[in-house]
Design an enzyme around this catalytic site. Structure first.
Site, PDB file in Angstrom:
ATOM      1  N   VAL A  25       0.885  -0.850  -0.165  1.00 56.24           N
ATOM      2  CA  VAL A  25      -0.186  -0.227   0.282  1.00 56.24           C
ATOM      3  C   VAL A  25       1.196   1.091   0.114  1.00 56.24           C
ATOM      4  O   VAL A  25       1.752   1.474   0.922  1.00 56.24           O
ATOM      5  CB  VAL A  25      -0.752  -0.135   1.180  1.00 56.24           C
ATOM      6  CG1 VAL A  25      -1.658   1.348   1.043  1.00 56.24           C
ATOM      7  CG2 VAL A  25      -1.737  -0.679   1.221  1.00 56.24           C
ATOM      8  N   GLN A  79      -3.631  -6.039  -7.887  1.00 54.76           N
ATOM      9  CA  GLN A  79      -4.403  -6.405  -6.822  1.00 54.76           C
ATOM     10  C   GLN A  79      -5.339  -5.659  -6.215  1.00 54.76           C
ATOM     11  O   GLN A  79      -4.855  -3.936  -6.470  1.00 54.76           O
ATOM     12  CB  GLN A  79      -3.347  -6.558  -5.934  1.00 54.76           C
ATOM     13  CG  GLN A  79      -4.250  -7.756  -4.431  1.00 54.76           C
ATOM     14  CD  GLN A  79      -3.125  -7.198  -3.503  1.00 54.76           C
ATOM     15  OE1 GLN A  79      -3.269  -6.635  -2.560  1.00 54.76           O
ATOM     16  NE2 GLN A  79      -2.198  -8.278  -2.997  1.00 54.76           N
ATOM     17  N   CYS A 108      -4.252  -9.679   3.238  1.00 54.32           N
ATOM     18  CA  CYS A 108      -4.044  -8.391   4.496  1.00 54.32           C
ATOM     19  C   CYS A 108      -4.244  -8.373   5.897  1.00 54.32           C
ATOM     20  O   CYS A 108      -5.783  -8.952   6.349  1.00 54.32           O
ATOM     21  CB  CYS A 108      -4.448  -7.243   3.950  1.00 54.32           C
ATOM     22  SG  CYS A 108      -4.124  -5.147   4.825  1.00 54.32           S
ATOM     23  N   LYS A 147      -3.535 -14.030  -3.832  1.00 52.53           N
ATOM     24  CA  LYS A 147      -2.337 -14.015  -2.448  1.00 52.53           C
ATOM     25  C   LYS A 147      -2.843 -13.833  -1.203  1.00 52.53           C
ATOM     26  O   LYS A 147      -4.128 -13.689  -0.435  1.00 52.53           O
ATOM     27  CB  LYS A 147      -1.370 -12.501  -2.332  1.00 52.53           C
ATOM     28  CG  LYS A 147      -0.257 -12.369  -1.272  1.00 52.53           C
ATOM     29  CD  LYS A 147       0.206 -11.291  -1.517  1.00 52.53           C
ATOM     30  CE  LYS A 147       1.940 -11.341  -0.603  1.00 52.53           C
ATOM     31  NZ  LYS A 147       1.280 -11.032   1.114  1.00 52.53           N
ATOM     32  N   HIS A 175       1.747 -16.779   1.934  1.00 51.73           N
ATOM     33  CA  HIS A 175       2.428 -15.171   2.489  1.00 51.73           C
ATOM     34  C   HIS A 175       2.396 -16.235   3.845  1.00 51.73           C
ATOM     35  O   HIS A 175       1.198 -16.956   4.767  1.00 51.73           O
ATOM     36  CB  HIS A 175       2.202 -14.436   3.091  1.00 51.73           C
ATOM     37  CG  HIS A 175       3.241 -13.447   4.022  1.00 51.73           C
ATOM     38  ND1 HIS A 175       2.932 -12.039   4.295  1.00 51.73           N
ATOM     39  CD2 HIS A 175       3.260 -13.688   5.373  1.00 51.73           C
ATOM     40  CE1 HIS A 175       4.192 -11.862   4.881  1.00 51.73           C
ATOM     41  NE2 HIS A 175       4.160 -12.761   5.337  1.00 51.73           N
ATOM     42  N   ASN A 208       6.070 -15.789  -0.173  1.00 51.15           N
ATOM     43  CA  ASN A 208       6.240 -15.033   0.639  1.00 51.15           C
ATOM     44  C   ASN A 208       6.737 -14.929   2.014  1.00 51.15           C
ATOM     45  O   ASN A 208       5.695 -15.482   2.835  1.00 51.15           O
ATOM     46  CB  ASN A 208       5.217 -14.119   0.636  1.00 51.15           C
ATOM     47  CG  ASN A 208       5.694 -12.169   0.828  1.00 51.15           C
ATOM     48  OD1 ASN A 208       4.476 -11.732   1.358  1.00 51.15           O
ATOM     49  ND2 ASN A 208       6.814 -11.964   0.837  1.00 51.15           N
ATOM     50  N   ALA A 232       8.803  -8.002  -0.052  1.00 49.57           N
ATOM     51  CA  ALA A 232       7.962  -6.669   0.532  1.00 49.57           C
ATOM     52  C   ALA A 232       9.032  -5.527   0.995  1.00 49.57           C
ATOM     53  O   ALA A 232      10.191  -5.055   1.020  1.00 49.57           O
ATOM     54  CB  ALA A 232       6.261  -7.036   1.219  1.00 49.57           C
ATOM     55  N   GLU A 233       9.377  -6.222   2.351  1.00 49.08           N
ATOM     56  CA  GLU A 233      10.364  -5.521   3.882  1.00 49.08           C
ATOM     57  C   GLU A 233      11.595  -5.473   3.207  1.00 49.08           C
ATOM     58  O   GLU A 233      12.147  -4.647   3.081  1.00 49.08           O
ATOM     59  CB  GLU A 233      10.659  -6.298   5.110  1.00 49.08           C
ATOM     60  CG  GLU A 233       8.606  -5.792   5.489  1.00 49.08           C
ATOM     61  CD  GLU A 233       9.230  -4.430   6.383  1.00 49.08           C
ATOM     62  OE1 GLU A 233      10.315  -3.552   6.814  1.00 49.08           O
ATOM     63  OE2 GLU A 233       7.979  -3.108   6.605  1.00 49.08           O
TER      64      GLU A 233
END
Length: 484
Positions: A25, A79, A108, A147, A175, A208, A232-233
């Site tokens: 986001v 997405q 999320c 996802k 994930h 992930n 991501a991170e």
């Protein structure tokens, strides 16, 4: 041409992508995607878009997708978060010409997703998810992907994945954390869950979680057998992660800022990226942290990056031979490297030291002393504490409010109906009643309105009478004239 499915879709449309930048986001915008692609990323996702807003708001579509069309930014997956099959599909139809697939966000775990009833908070509603994916698979000209986050139980996670595949999902990103594993409680992602899903489905699977460097990517693929790995991170702290390099932080910032000048995005996105890139360096140069937070223009951010570069170069010039990185970092702070998220407070106590004692500020949580007890406070709470030193955040000390008879929210102390303002307003309007406690005067205003209407009738009656006499006289004159 029929749309490709499963393995063929991954091989031909996604070009057998192994290195994937996650949907984030306000963080996986076009400029950042292009930077990541320059440094090894083979597939990118847009930030999570809200299907309902995308459907109704042309400006939202332009700002988040239509205005960002770029030939270099492919393959690309858009997405959406959604909880209504029709809304999801209508939004996807508006986006499908600008991407290679549509992804449904079922991962999320944030509070906003809980309030909006989307993301990982749909993972129990299998009937709804089946309807959403079936309809999308039928109506869209591009494949539908998902996802997800895992359940604590491996067998339930596998059944979940198989259900999505059967409904029409053509690629699955797993994930390896549950929806409860987030923030300081994130912990380690379970590659065992991901491996079980990979073996149980025939569609391509991306993994992930736990990705901080290229060796992690290679190890994950080897252990789980997945087709690709999403970051991501790790990507935010080192956009050259998929190249296996650890470049200088100001070099990555310079390159990113050049791309932003060509493909503009909100300044808040840029600032957030640099806070990530410079995370370790800003622990050393606190003044630059404040300057970055206050700067209002892109040119100002370029100046801050220049100042950071000069300070780091000066530090490098004065570095002693054989000197090692401080604070247990693998590299010196001016080199792009992973950020290890601090664990919960109990873990700090078990280790006998906290991040603040080491001179490192934890993300969204800093150690504070309150009433002799060590307590983790967010930055926002710390600001409130500075304004009001007597303020307490202990839930047990909060005043207890009487609840609304209708909805359970706190009721107005002087409400005649014992309700909150929203419920009171509905009832007062329905019953044409007053509630002085909430300043609602429906009855009073109605009575005033009736009184005013009656007074108008009284005023109009004599006028009508006089007008009638004139009309009678006029008629008589005209009649006399006619007789003559």
């Amino acid at each position: 041409m029929p749309k490709l499915r499963g393995e063929a879709f991954w091989r031909e449309t996604l070009r057998s992508a192994h290195y994937v930048v996650a949907p984030m986001v306000d963080q996986s915008e076009l400029a950042w995607r292009l930077l990541s692609r320059r440094h090894g990323a083979q597939l990118c996702y847009t930030p999570m878009l809200h299907a309902q807003v995308f459907l109704r708001d042309a400006n939202y579509r332009r700002e988040n997708l239509y205005g960002e069309a770029c030939p270099e930014d492919r393959p690309l997956i858009v997405q959406f978060c959604a909880n209504d099959p029709e809304v999801f599909v209508q939004a996807a139809l508006l986006a499908q010409d600008y991407c290679d697939a549509i992804d449904l966000n079922l991962g999320c775990p944030q509070m906003i997703a809980k309030r909006g009833h989307y993301g990982a908070f749909l993972q129990e509603e299998w009937d709804l998810l089946q309807r959403m994916i079936l309809l999308a698979n039928e109506k869209l000209s591009v494949p539908i992907t998902c996802k997800i986050r895992v359940f604590p139980e491996i067998d339930r996670t596998v059944k979940y994945a198989q259900m999505l595949e059967k409904a029409g999902c053509q690629l699955l990103t797993v994930h390896g954390r549950t929806k409860e594993q987030k923030g300081p409680l994130a912990g380690v992602a379970s590659w065992e869950h991901i491996q079980a899903v990979r073996k149980a489905v025939s569609i391509p699977v991306f993994a992930n979680g736990n990705i901080q460097c290229l060796s992690d990517v290679e190890e994950c693929i080897r252990k789980t057998g997945v087709h690709g790995v999403m970051s991501a991170e790790g990507n935010l702290h080192n956009p050259a992660l998929f190249e296996g390099r650890n470049p200088l932080v100001w070099e990555m910032a310079e390159e990113y800022l050049e791309i932003v000048q060509k493909y503009p995005c909100p300044l808040s996105y840029v600032r957030a990226h640099l806070f990530k890139l410079w995370h370790h360096t800003l622990q050393v140069y606190q003044q630059l942290r404040e300057e970055l937070a206050k700067v209002k223009t892109l040119e100002g951010i370029v100046d801050v990056n220049r100042e950071l570069k000069l300070r780091c170069q000066e530090e490098i010039a004065n570095q002693k031979e054989g000197e090692k990185p401080k604070e247990g970092l693998p590299f010196f702070h001016w080199i792009c490297q992973p950020y290890i998220r601090p664990g919960p407070k109990e873990r700090c106590k078990e280790n006998g030291a906290s991040g603040s004692e080491k001179g490192v500020r934890g993300k969204r949580a800093l150690e504070e002393e309150e009433d002799g007890n060590s307590e983790l406070l967010s930055k926002n709470k710390q600001k409130k504490k500075l304004r009001n030193p007597n303020k307490s955040f202990d839930p047990s000390l909060k005043p207890k409010y009487a609840k609304c008879d209708q909805c359970g929210n706190p009721k107005g102390n002087k409400c005649v109906f014992n309700m909150c303002r929203g419920c009171c307003k509905k009832r007062a309007f329905k019953e044409t009643a007053d509630c002085p406690g909430h300043g609602l005067l429906f009855k009073t205003k109605y009575e005033k309105s009736l009184s005013w209407q009656n007074s108008q009738r009284v005023i109009q009656a004599p006028e009508m009478s006089r007008r009638g006499d004139k009309d009678v006289g006029k008629t008589a004159v005209l009649k006399e004239a006619g007789d003559s």
